[in-house]
Design a protein around this motif. Structure first.
Motif, PDB file in Angstrom:
ATOM      1  N   GLY A  92       5.259  -3.753  -2.336  1.00  0.00           N
ATOM      2  CA  GLY A  92       5.577  -2.963  -1.156  1.00  0.00           C
ATOM      3  C   GLY A  92       6.780  -3.488  -0.406  1.00  0.00           C
ATOM      4  O   GLY A  92       7.403  -4.496  -0.776  1.00  0.00           O
ATOM      5  N   TYR A  94       3.460   0.595   0.509  1.00  0.00           N
ATOM      6  CA  TYR A  94       3.139  -0.109  -0.728  1.00  0.00           C
ATOM      7  C   TYR A  94       2.480   0.838  -1.725  1.00  0.00           C
ATOM      8  O   TYR A  94       1.946   1.891  -1.358  1.00  0.00           O
ATOM      9  N   SER A  98      -0.054   0.471  -5.419  1.00  0.00           N
ATOM     10  CA  SER A  98      -0.841  -0.460  -6.235  1.00  0.00           C
ATOM     11  C   SER A  98      -1.464   0.291  -7.395  1.00  0.00           C
ATOM     12  O   SER A  98      -1.731   1.495  -7.305  1.00  0.00           O
TER      13      SER A  98
END
Length: 647
Positions: free
Chosen positions: A473, A488, A490
Motif C-alpha cells: 500500500g 492498500y 492484499s
C-alpha cells in the motif's frame, strides 16, 4: 516451567520461573556463547495508562502522523493519545511472555480475552468445526468466530483451513515473535469494519522497526507429561534514513496429549448419586460386576446409553446370563469360553427381562490413545518493509508478506459393525438360526444373521494447510492540510489437503459376501482385489482382524480445500473544523473484497461410501462485497466525545 532465552545484537535477557535457575542459566549461556552476542540489561519502556489500566507500549515513528496522532482499533480516526471512545484491552509482548504463552493462539484464547468462554482449539479434533480439525478460532462474547474480526496491522486476516466451512481466521497463521502488542475491542464495530465485527475486533500489531537480530527459545513442559509446547524464532530488522524492513522465522510444536495421559480422562463415569444407597457422588453409578468398581465409558461421555463393543447382536436366543444380567433369553452376547450350555461359548449381556445394558463390555484400552489435545507443527515466516518516497505527500510505500504451514493430526477410536449375512458360511453353526435384522448396506441388501460390534482400534486424521498473504500500500499526507490517506491491496490464499481413515461401505459388502474356496473363503465378487471377511469368532469379536482384510476395507481418503481472498481499501481521515472543546474529526473510506472457495472432498465421501461417516458434496462459490463507511467525532461540552458512524 517457563524458560526463555533471548539474544540480540543490542540486548539479551533471560526469563526464569521459580527454582529453574540452573537450567535457564545453562540454556542462556549456551545460546549466547553460540551466537557471540553482547548482552545488556533490558530497560523497561516508558508507558502511559490506557482506559483499561494496561501499560501502553511505545509506538514506532512510522505508526504516527507528523503531529503524533495514532490509529487505535475500533476507529479510523487518528488521535493524540492511546485511547478511544470504546474500551480497548491491550496485551503487550512482554506481558504475554511473562505469562508463559508460547503462541499468539494461546494468548488470544486465554480466559482474560474470552471471558472464560470455550474456544475452538485442538481439543475439538472429533467434532465438525469451521476450518476443519486443527483450526483454532476466536469467538468474543459467545457470538461465534465468524462475528469476530482478526486484523494484522489493521488489515484483515483471511479465513484458512480445510473442509467446506472455511469462514473464520485461523489463529495458527499469526506470527508470535515479531508481535509488539495485541489490541482487543469487545464492542461491536460492524459499522466500521463490516458484519464480521459484530462481536468485536482483535488487532495484532507487529514491531515496526526492530533493530538487529533477536533469537528466542521457548519450552513449556507439563508436569504430568504429554502436551509439551516449544517455540524457536528469529527476528531481524534493518533501518535507514528512508527505509525499514524486518523479518521473522519461527517454528512452533505442541505434542499430543491423550486420554491416557491424564487421570481424570482415563475412566469416564456418570458420577451420579443414589440417595437410597448413599449421598456420596458415584453411589448411583453402574458397578462393573467383573471389577467391583465404577464402570468406565471412554467411548462416550456417559454409559447410560448402553454403548456396546466386543459383543454380537442376534435374534432372541436362550443363553446363560453374564454376571449382573437377569433372565434366560438375550439378543446381545459376548464371548465366554466357559459357557457350555445355551449358546455355547457366549454369555448373555442384553435383551433379558430387566437386564441393565450397562453391563456390556464397553471398555477398550485403545480408546485411551485418543487425542485429548491433538498435536500440531506450525512454520511461520513474516516480512514487512517500508520506503519513503519523499513525494505524493511525503508518502511511504509499504509491503507485508506472511507465509505459514500447519501440520496437524488427530487420533480417534472406531467401532466396526460387521453384518454377517444370513446363511453365510462365516457364521458358526450354533448361531446359524439367528436373524438379527433385515437388509443393510454392508450386507449387500441381504438379511443379517449376526451383527458383530467390534472394537476396531484407532484411526488417524491429518491436515496440511499452507497459508500465504501479501499486502502492499501507499500512505501519506492528502492534498488537504491535516488529512492523511491510506490505500492498500492484499491477496491471500489458503491451500489445504486433508486425509481421514475410513471403512468403505462397498468393500465391506463385497468382503462379507463369500463362498467356500479351497478349504477357506473367497469373495463372491473378486473385483478390486477383494479380501474375504474372517469367520465369526471370539478373536474377531475382540478386534483381532487379519491385516489383509483391514487394509482392504479401511483406507485413507483425501480431499483438498482452496480459499482465496482479495481486498482493496482506501481511507481518508483528518480534521474538519475546530470547536471550543476540540476539533471535529472524520474518516471516510471504501473497501472491496472478493472471496472464493473450492472444497473437493474425497470421492468416496461425495458418493456416501464412508461407512459410519456423513457424506459431503463439493463446495464451490464466491462472493463480492463493496463497502463504504464514514466516522465522525464531535467534542461537546459535558460529553467527552460524540461519535457517529455511517455504514
Amino acid at each position: 516451567m517457563l524458560v526463555i532465552v533471548r539474544g540480540t545484537a543490542i540486548f539479551g535477557d533471560i526469563i526464569m520461573q521459580k527454582n529453574r535457575f540452573l537450567l535457564a542459566s545453562a540454556l542462556a549461556s549456551s545460546a549466547l556463547i553460540l551466537f557471540a552476542l553482547p548482552v545488556q540489561a533490558q530497560t523497561e519502556p516508558k508507558s502511559t495508562q490506557t482506559p483499561e489500566g494496561s501499560a501502553e507500549p511505545d509506538l514506532a515513528a512510522d505508526e504516527k502522523s507528523a503531529n503524533g496522532d495514532i490509529i487505535v482499533v475500533g476507529s479510523r480516526i487518528r488521535r493524540q493519545e492511546f485511547d478511544s471512545v470504546s474500551p480497548v484491552q491491550l496485551i503487550t509482548r512482554d506481558e504475554a511472555t511473562l505469562a508463559g504463552f508460547a503462541s499468539t493462539t494461546s494468548v488470544l484464547q486465554g480466559t482474560a480475552v474470552t471471558g472464560g468462554t470455550a474456544q475452538i482449539n485442538n481439543a475439538f479434533g472429533g467434532f465438525v468445526t469451521d476450518g476443519g480439525p486443527g483450526a483454532n478460532t476466536l469467538s468474543l462474547r459467545g457470538l461465534g468466530a465468524t462475528r469476530t474480526l482478526i486484523l494484522l496491522n489493521g488489515r484483515r486476516v483471511a479465513p484458512a483451513g480445510s473442509r467446506g466451512s472455511v469462514g473464520s481466521a485461523d489463529l495458527n497463521v499469526l506470527p508470535a515473535a515479531i508481535i509488539d502488542r495485541i489490541e482487543i475491542l469487545k464492542d461491536g464495530a460492524s459499522s466500521i469494519y463490516g458484519s464480521d465485527a459484530v462481536a468485536g475486533v482483535v488487532n495484532i500489531v507487529t514491531r515496526k522497526k526492530p533493530e538487529g537480530l533477536t533469537l528466542e527459545a521457548h519450552y513449556n513442559p507439563t508436569t504430568a507429561g504429554g502436551g509439551d509446547q516449544q517455540r524457536y524464532s528469529m527476528v531481524f530488522g534493518l533501518n535507514g534514513d528512508r527505509f525499514n524492513f524486518a523479518a521473522s522465522l519461527e517454528y512452533y510444536k505442541r505434542d499430543n496429549l491423550t486420554l491416557g495421559d491424564r487421570e481424570f480422562t482415563r475412566c469416564n463415569t456418570d458420577f451420579r448419586i443414589n440417595r437410597a444407597i448413599s449421598n456420596q457422588p458415584g453411589s448411583g453409578d453402574t458397578i462393573d460386576p467383573r471389577t467391583g468398581m465404577q464402570k468406565c465409558y471412554p467411548i462416550t461421555g456417559t454409559g447410560s446409553n448402553g454403548v456396546t463393543i466386543n459383543t454380537i447382536g442376534t435374534s432372541t436366543l436362550m443363553g446363560v446370563p453374564a454376571i449382573g444380567a437377569i433372565g434366560t433369553s438375550f439378543n446381545r452376547f459376548r464371548p465366554n469360553s466357559a459357557v457350555t450350555t445355551g449358546l455355547v461359548g457366549f454369555e448373555g449381556v442384553g435383551g433379558g427381562m430387566t437386564t441393565n445394558t450397562n453391563i456390556r463390555d464397553t471398555f477398550d484400552p485403545r480408546t485411551l490413545n485418543r487425542s485429548l489435545i491433538s498435536p500440531v507443527k506450525v512454520y511461520t515466516g513474516y516480512f514487512q518493509g517500508g520506503y519513503e518516497l519523499q513525494a505524493l505527500g511525503d508518502a511511504e510505500i509499504y509491503v507485508e508478506a506472511l507465509a505459514n504451514r500447519r501440520e496437524s493430526s488427530q487420533v480417534g477410536f472406531r467401532q466396526l459393525t460387521l453384518d454377517y449375512i444370513k446363511g453365510s458360511p462365516l457364521i458358526p453353526a450354533n448361531l446359524a438360526v439367528s436373524t438379527f435384522s433385515g437388509p443393510t448396506l454392508t450386507s449387500g441388501g441381504k438379511n443379517v444373521g449376526v451383527r458383530a460390534f467390534i472394537g476396531f482400534g484407532n484411526d488417524r486424521s491429518e491436515q496440511e494447510v499452507d497459508f500465504y498473504k501479501f499486502a502492499g500500500g501507499l500512505r501519506g499526507d492528502f492534498f488537504i492540510p491535516g488529512w492523511r490517506y491510506d490505500a492498500y491491496v492484499s491477496t491471500t490464499k489458503s491451500d489445504a489437503s486433508y486425509t481421514v481413515q475410513s471403512f468403505l461401505t462397498d468393500r465391506l459388502a463385497r468382503s462379507l459376501d463369500v463362498v467356500v474356496s479351497g478349504g477357506g473363503f473367497a469373495c463372491a465378487d473378486p473385483s478390486d482385489g477383494c479380501v474375504a471377511a474372517p469367520a465369526l469368532s471370539s478373536a474377531v469379536i475382540g478386534g483381532q482382524l487379519p491385516s489383509a482384510f483391514v487394509n482392504y476395507i479401511f483406507r485413507p481418503v483425501s480431499g483438498s480445500t482452496k480459499y482465496t481472498e482479495n481486498v482493496g481499501s482506501f481511507t481518508l481521515d483528518g480534521k474538519l473544523i475546530d470547536l471550543p472543546y476540540g476539533a471535529v474529526q472524520a474518516a471516510f473510506g471504501t473497501e472491496f473484497r472478493k472471496a472464493r472457495i473450492n472444497d473437493t472432498p474425497p470421492l468416496d465421501s461425495q458418493n456416501g461410501n464412508l461407512f459410519g461417516l456423513s457424506s459431503a458434496a463439493i463446495t464451490r462459490g464466491s462472493d463480492r462485497v463493496f463497502e463504504g463507511f464514514g466516522e465522525l467525532e464531535i467534542p461537546l461540552r459535558g460529553i467527552s466525545h460524540l461519535r457517529a458512524t455511517l455504514p
